[in-house]
Design a protein around this motif. Structure first.
Motif, PDB file in Angstrom:
ATOM      1  N   LEU A 234      42.299  21.828  76.430  1.00  0.00           N
ATOM      2  CA  LEU A 234      41.217  22.923  76.710  1.00  0.00           C
ATOM      3  C   LEU A 234      41.349  23.449  78.050  1.00  0.00           C
ATOM      4  CD1 LEU A 234      38.060  20.486  75.373  1.00  0.00           C
ATOM      5  CD2 LEU A 234      39.214  22.804  74.189  1.00  0.00           C
ATOM      6  N   ASN A 235      41.992  22.956  78.912  1.00  0.00           N
ATOM      7  CA  ASN A 235      42.475  23.633  80.319  1.00  0.00           C
ATOM      8  C   ASN A 235      43.322  24.777  80.089  1.00  0.00           C
ATOM      9  OD1 ASN A 235      40.552  22.356  82.061  1.00  0.00           O
ATOM     10  ND2 ASN A 235      41.451  20.624  81.479  1.00  0.00           N
ATOM     11  N   PHE A 236      43.821  25.089  79.096  1.00  0.00           N
ATOM     12  CA  PHE A 236      44.808  26.107  78.979  1.00  0.00           C
ATOM     13  C   PHE A 236      44.457  27.552  79.534  1.00  0.00           C
ATOM     14  CE2 PHE A 236      46.965  29.784  76.495  1.00  0.00           C
ATOM     15  CZ  PHE A 236      48.252  29.633  77.160  1.00  0.00           C
ATOM     16  N   GLY A 237      45.100  28.052  80.510  1.00  0.00           N
ATOM     17  CA  GLY A 237      44.687  29.138  81.038  1.00  0.00           C
ATOM     18  C   GLY A 237      43.730  28.918  82.379  1.00  0.00           C
ATOM     19  N   HIS A 238      43.117  27.757  82.482  1.00  0.00           N
ATOM     20  CA  HIS A 238      42.089  27.489  83.423  1.00  0.00           C
ATOM     21  C   HIS A 238      42.644  27.333  84.990  1.00  0.00           C
ATOM     22  CE1 HIS A 238      39.639  27.749  79.980  1.00  0.00           C
ATOM     23  NE2 HIS A 238      38.604  27.448  80.605  1.00  0.00           N
ATOM     24  N   ILE A 267      47.552  34.718  80.187  1.00  0.00           N
ATOM     25  CA  ILE A 267      48.643  35.340  79.877  1.00  0.00           C
ATOM     26  C   ILE A 267      49.776  34.543  80.940  1.00  0.00           C
ATOM     27  CG2 ILE A 267      49.772  37.594  80.600  1.00  0.00           C
ATOM     28  CD1 ILE A 267      47.235  39.106  79.496  1.00  0.00           C
ATOM     29  N   MET A 268      49.333  34.269  82.116  1.00  0.00           N
ATOM     30  CA  MET A 268      50.406  33.674  83.074  1.00  0.00           C
ATOM     31  C   MET A 268      51.009  32.382  82.605  1.00  0.00           C
ATOM     32  SD  MET A 268      48.985  35.026  86.710  1.00  0.00           S
ATOM     33  CE  MET A 268      47.429  35.929  86.877  1.00  0.00           C
ATOM     34  N   ALA A 269      50.057  31.650  81.889  1.00  0.00           N
ATOM     35  CA  ALA A 269      50.486  30.412  81.417  1.00  0.00           C
ATOM     36  C   ALA A 269      51.453  30.542  80.470  1.00  0.00           C
ATOM     37  CB  ALA A 269      49.213  29.595  80.756  1.00  0.00           C
ATOM     38  N   ALA A 270      51.124  31.585  79.435  1.00  0.00           N
ATOM     39  CA  ALA A 270      52.039  31.743  78.260  1.00  0.00           C
ATOM     40  C   ALA A 270      53.193  32.199  78.802  1.00  0.00           C
ATOM     41  CB  ALA A 270      51.468  32.823  77.404  1.00  0.00           C
ATOM     42  N   LEU A 327      50.712  24.107  79.031  1.00  0.00           N
ATOM     43  CA  LEU A 327      51.618  25.203  78.569  1.00  0.00           C
ATOM     44  C   LEU A 327      51.645  24.858  76.981  1.00  0.00           C
ATOM     45  CD1 LEU A 327      54.548  25.130  80.978  1.00  0.00           C
ATOM     46  CD2 LEU A 327      52.563  26.379  81.196  1.00  0.00           C
ATOM     47  N   LEU A 328      52.232  26.035  76.475  1.00  0.00           N
ATOM     48  CA  LEU A 328      52.637  26.067  74.989  1.00  0.00           C
ATOM     49  C   LEU A 328      53.989  25.866  74.415  1.00  0.00           C
ATOM     50  CD1 LEU A 328      49.828  28.974  73.996  1.00  0.00           C
ATOM     51  CD2 LEU A 328      49.658  26.486  73.768  1.00  0.00           C
ATOM     52  N   ALA A 348      54.983  34.771  87.770  1.00  0.00           N
ATOM     53  CA  ALA A 348      53.769  34.864  86.538  1.00  0.00           C
ATOM     54  C   ALA A 348      52.957  36.036  86.989  1.00  0.00           C
ATOM     55  CB  ALA A 348      53.059  33.444  86.502  1.00  0.00           C
ATOM     56  N   PHE A 349      52.624  36.125  88.309  1.00  0.00           N
ATOM     57  CA  PHE A 349      51.557  37.231  88.516  1.00  0.00           C
ATOM     58  C   PHE A 349      52.394  38.480  88.550  1.00  0.00           C
ATOM     59  CE2 PHE A 349      49.390  33.772  90.528  1.00  0.00           C
ATOM     60  CZ  PHE A 349      47.904  34.134  90.671  1.00  0.00           C
ATOM     61  N   THR A 350      53.734  38.782  88.763  1.00  0.00           N
ATOM     62  CA  THR A 350      54.446  40.120  88.414  1.00  0.00           C
ATOM     63  C   THR A 350      54.496  40.325  87.198  1.00  0.00           C
ATOM     64  OG1 THR A 350      55.883  39.485  90.710  1.00  0.00           O
ATOM     65  CG2 THR A 350      56.518  41.032  88.989  1.00  0.00           C
ATOM     66  N   PHE A 351      54.783  39.255  86.213  1.00  0.00           N
ATOM     67  CA  PHE A 351      54.538  39.552  84.842  1.00  0.00           C
ATOM     68  C   PHE A 351      53.348  40.068  84.429  1.00  0.00           C
ATOM     69  CE2 PHE A 351      53.357  38.144  80.551  1.00  0.00           C
ATOM     70  CZ  PHE A 351      54.761  38.858  79.745  1.00  0.00           C
ATOM     71  N   TYR A 352      52.036  39.335  84.759  1.00  0.00           N
ATOM     72  CA  TYR A 352      50.924  39.941  84.596  1.00  0.00           C
ATOM     73  C   TYR A 352      50.560  41.255  85.024  1.00  0.00           C
ATOM     74  CZ  TYR A 352      45.671  40.113  84.451  1.00  0.00           C
ATOM     75  OH  TYR A 352      44.503  40.574  84.345  1.00  0.00           O
ATOM     76  N   ARG A 353      51.132  41.880  85.988  1.00  0.00           N
ATOM     77  CA  ARG A 353      50.545  43.227  86.557  1.00  0.00           C
ATOM     78  C   ARG A 353      51.374  44.082  85.566  1.00  0.00           C
ATOM     79  NH1 ARG A 353      50.461  40.655  91.797  1.00  0.00           N
ATOM     80  NH2 ARG A 353      52.559  40.898  92.174  1.00  0.00           N
ATOM     81  N   GLN A 354      52.654  43.800  85.134  1.00  0.00           N
ATOM     82  CA  GLN A 354      53.579  44.624  84.658  1.00  0.00           C
ATOM     83  C   GLN A 354      53.620  44.704  83.065  1.00  0.00           C
ATOM     84  OE1 GLN A 354      57.260  43.692  86.200  1.00  0.00           O
ATOM     85  NE2 GLN A 354      56.957  44.617  88.307  1.00  0.00           N
ATOM     86  N   VAL A 355      53.161  43.528  82.505  1.00  0.00           N
ATOM     87  CA  VAL A 355      53.321  43.635  81.084  1.00  0.00           C
ATOM     88  C   VAL A 355      52.333  44.826  80.517  1.00  0.00           C
ATOM     89  CG1 VAL A 355      51.410  41.875  80.528  1.00  0.00           C
ATOM     90  CG2 VAL A 355      53.264  41.978  79.087  1.00  0.00           C
TER      91      VAL A 355
END
Length: 355
Positions: A234-238, A267-270, A327-328, A348-355
């Motif tokens: 239940l903590n996915f993404g948290h 998104i970052m966890a994915a 994770l998944l 992961a932060f770079t991916f989040y900003r650019q996706v």
């Protein structure tokens, strides 16, 4: 909607909820009933709720300020003092009428006042209906650190009435939507697919989605009440979501809701899942597209990242100094206790900003 039995209580819906509440008041010999509200539910929800109570027991209302910034020990102290001043004893009942702050804090107050009095949760926000009010997690923040103080102690019952959602602003509805998306991602691929397009959503569909979300959470906590295993999913993404939320709580000029931070965290966890547990690229792209459609992109600057990553050391899933992620490997196939290389966290932060 049919009631959902949980480990130590039951979740009731709409008309049956009020019948069960009044039955509870009639059969439990409570000395007094206290209703905890915040400044928003005092105005928007309490007038609808009070006429539905059928009891001769004395009722007192205790009000707290609304907002995550008030989910702290000082607010608890005020509620404990109000309970004492108004004559609450161990046979009193506390009804928490509000969103996640009210149900989290109210549950903690009830669990600790005179070593524990009974409480009932009546969530009025989407986030509280599908997540915060269910499962017995109570607690408060320690400074800007989320839910650092608390206990697991179930409410006597949880009552769900979706008509309270009519009082919510759009951003609060979206905050709850993040938890519903999460439930699909960790447990039910068909549910996730339903959540990917809500353009034709009506009240009936929303009620069905809320019901299924509660079912998913209840199935998980019924197998693992104290978070030794599957409940961690239940903590996915948290993990990153809570750190982002805590970071923004430090910024007096900006406010990020729980669901908005968790959406970014998912998104970052994915992304981390794609790198470490073979989560398919096409699913990563779809997940990112869906979540950004509903939530947009938070303005997390590159210079904010070190502080956010430093906050990870306070995450409650940590063990032996290690930060552990959910994770998944596939949608509805989560993996717990995953260790992440620090360089990937920055990516992961770079991916989040650019996706």
């Amino acid at each position: 909607m049919k009631a959902i039995p949980s480990v130590n209580n039951t979740v009731y819906f709409v008309e049956e909820a009020y019948q069960k509440l009044n039955d509870c008041l009639a059969t439990n010999c409570f000395s007094k009933v206290f209703i905890l509200v915040d400044t928003q539910t005092q105005i928007n929800c309490l007038p609808q709720f009070l006429p539905l109570l059928q009891t001769n027991i004395t009722i007192e209302v205790i009000e707290i300020d609304s907002g995550e910034q008030n989910k702290n020990l000082q607010t608890c102290k005020g509620v404990w003092e109000a309970l004492a001043d108004l004559g609450a004893d161990r046979k009193s009942l506390l009804i928490n009428l509000g969103g996640g702050v009210v149900t989290d804090l109210g549950g903690f107050v009830a669990s600790t006042y005179q070593r524990g009095i009974a409480y009932i949760n009546i969530p009025t926000s989407l986030l509280a209906m599908v997540d915060a009010s269910i499962g017995g997690k109570t607690g408060i923040d320690l400074g800007n650190l989320k839910n650092q103080i608390g206990v697991i102690n179930d409410a006597k019952m949880v009552l769900i009435d979706p008509k309270f959602l009519a009082t919510l602003p759009a951003n609060q509805m979206r905050s709850g939507l993040a938890e519903m998306l999460k439930h699909g991602l960790i447990a039910d691929k068909n549910y996730w697919k339903k959540m990917t397009d809500l353009s034709q959503l009506n009240l009936t569909h929303l009620n069905e989605l809320i019901y299924r979300s509660i079912e998913i959470k209840n199935e998980i906590i019924s197998d693992d009440l104290f978070e030794d295993g599957i409940r961690k999913t239940l903590n996915f993404g948290h993990t990153l979501g809570h750190a982002i939320e805590a970071h923004y709580l430090n910024q007096s000029n900006e406010n990020v809701l729980h669901g908005e931070a968790v959406a970014a965290g998912m998104i970052m966890a994915a992304f981390l899942s794609h790198k470490l547990t073979q989560f398919p690229k096409e699913d990563l792209e779809e997940l990112s597209k869906v979540i950004k459609k509903y939530f947009g992109t938070l303005s997390i600057k590159e210079e904010d990242v070190p502080e956010i990553l430093d906050l990870l050391k306070h995450d409650k899933k940590n063990s032996h100094g290690k930060v552990l992620f959910v994770l998944l490997s596939q949608i509805a196939q989560p993996q717990i206790d995953c260790k992440i290389p620090k360089n990937l966290l920055k990516e992961a932060f770079t991916f989040y900003r650019q996706v």
